[in-house]
Design an enzyme around this catalytic site. Structure first.
Site, mmCIF file in Angstrom:
data_model
loop_
_atom_site.group_PDB
_atom_site.id
_atom_site.type_symbol
_atom_site.label_atom_id
_atom_site.label_comp_id
_atom_site.label_asym_id
_atom_site.label_seq_id
_atom_site.Cartn_x
_atom_site.Cartn_y
_atom_site.Cartn_z
ATOM 1 C CB SER A 142 -1.030 0.004 1.307
ATOM 2 O OG SER A 142 -1.424 1.194 1.500
ATOM 3 C CE1 TYR A 155 -4.619 -1.744 5.065
ATOM 4 C CE2 TYR A 155 -3.561 0.323 4.498
ATOM 5 C CZ TYR A 155 -4.470 -0.879 4.191
ATOM 6 O OH TYR A 155 -4.382 -1.271 2.983
#
Ligand code: NAI
Length: 254
Positions: A142, A155
């Protein structure tokens, strides 16, 4: 250019929704011999059932944070198809909070799902690939693993760990013909993003912030991402390993 995965067998985690679901569909549409789709969802998604992929598709319902799930999906691949050429570590979750706002349980769930699961899948799949002297591992990374982003408390660090695990695996297993890459996704239009938008309390503000932050001026579809995974799973990219390939509409180029 049509990419063919004929002769290959893949395992894809997080396969019941979003990016993982699109990857399973594209792999099967690219002449792959077999796919083991893995997800915590109990039932195989209707869209996969209706596509009638027959014996080329197996479904394993299980939690990737558990050792036994990796054991089960590895055995399923070997018993059904006899080999494992591609492993896609894609299952992931997000909790939209700042670091200090997370509960311990939330922190552990994010880290276990997004990071520890890669250790468990490695434990069972890598020995098979080492014996075959070939294999491709693709980890869903990501933009959050490369740059700091607000409210990505657990995250962001989890995806940073995914990127580093990718490098670690790549150098460790290159001598065995195993290539390992991560795809650093920008924002992709999936239920995970919808959930984050709802949790933000300002859905339209959140979505337009996401669009504006990508120089390309939009977010991506799961199918666009799946196309790249299909290409990376193929034999066309045989010199790629240890790379964090940013597929992010220019997000991290700024
Ligand atoms: P999604 O929520 O649509 O799909 C994730 C799938 O993983 C779901 O089917 C879910 O049931 C499954 N899953 C979650 N926890 C699991 C567990 N413990 N065991 C087994 N399966 C589990 O999300 P999306 O967007 O398709 O995400 C896929 C991957 O892409 C994740 O790793 C996510 O972090 C990553 N990603 C997504 C981005 C986005 O904008 N959508 C951006 C960057 C990365």
């Amino acid at each position: 250019m049509k990419v063919s995965l004929a002769g290959k067998v893949a395992i894809v985690t997080g396969a019941a929704s979003g990016i993982g679901l699109a990857i399973v569909q594209q792999f099967l549409d690219s002449e792959i011999d077999g796919v083991v789709a893995v997800d915590i969802a109990r039932e195989i998604p209707d869209v996969l059932l209706q596509a009638n992929y027959g014996s080329r598709l197996k479904y394993v319902s299980g939690d990737v944070t558990l050792d036994e799930t990796s054991n089960r999906f590895t055995q399923m691949a070997l018993e059904s198809f006899g080999r494992i050429d591609v492993l896609v570590n894609n299952a992931g979750i997000n909790v939209v909070k700042r670091i200090h706002e997370h509960t311990s349980d939330e922190w552990d769930r994010v880290m276990n799902t997004n990071v520890k699961a890669l250790f468990y899948s490695a434990k069972y799949v890598i020995p098979v690939m080492m014996q075959q002297k070939s294999g491709v591992i693709l980890n869903t990374g990501s933009i959050s693993g490369e740059v700091g982003l607000l409210t990505q408390g657990a995250y962001g660090p989890s995806k940073g760990a995914v990127h580093e695990l990718t490098r670690q695996m790549a150098i460790e297993y290159a001598p065995y013909g195993i290539r390992v890459n991560a795809i650093g996704c920008g924002t992709i239009d999936t239920p995970l993003v919808t959930k984050s938008a709802i949790e933000s309390g300002n859905i339209e503000g959140f979505m337009s912030m996401l669009r504006d932050n990508h120089p390309i001026g939009r977010i991506a579809s799961p199918e666009e991402v799946a196309g790249f995974f299909t290409y990376l799973a193929s034999d066309l990219v045989s010199f790629f390993t240890g790379s964090i390939l940013m597929m992010d509409g220019g997000f991290t180029a700024r």
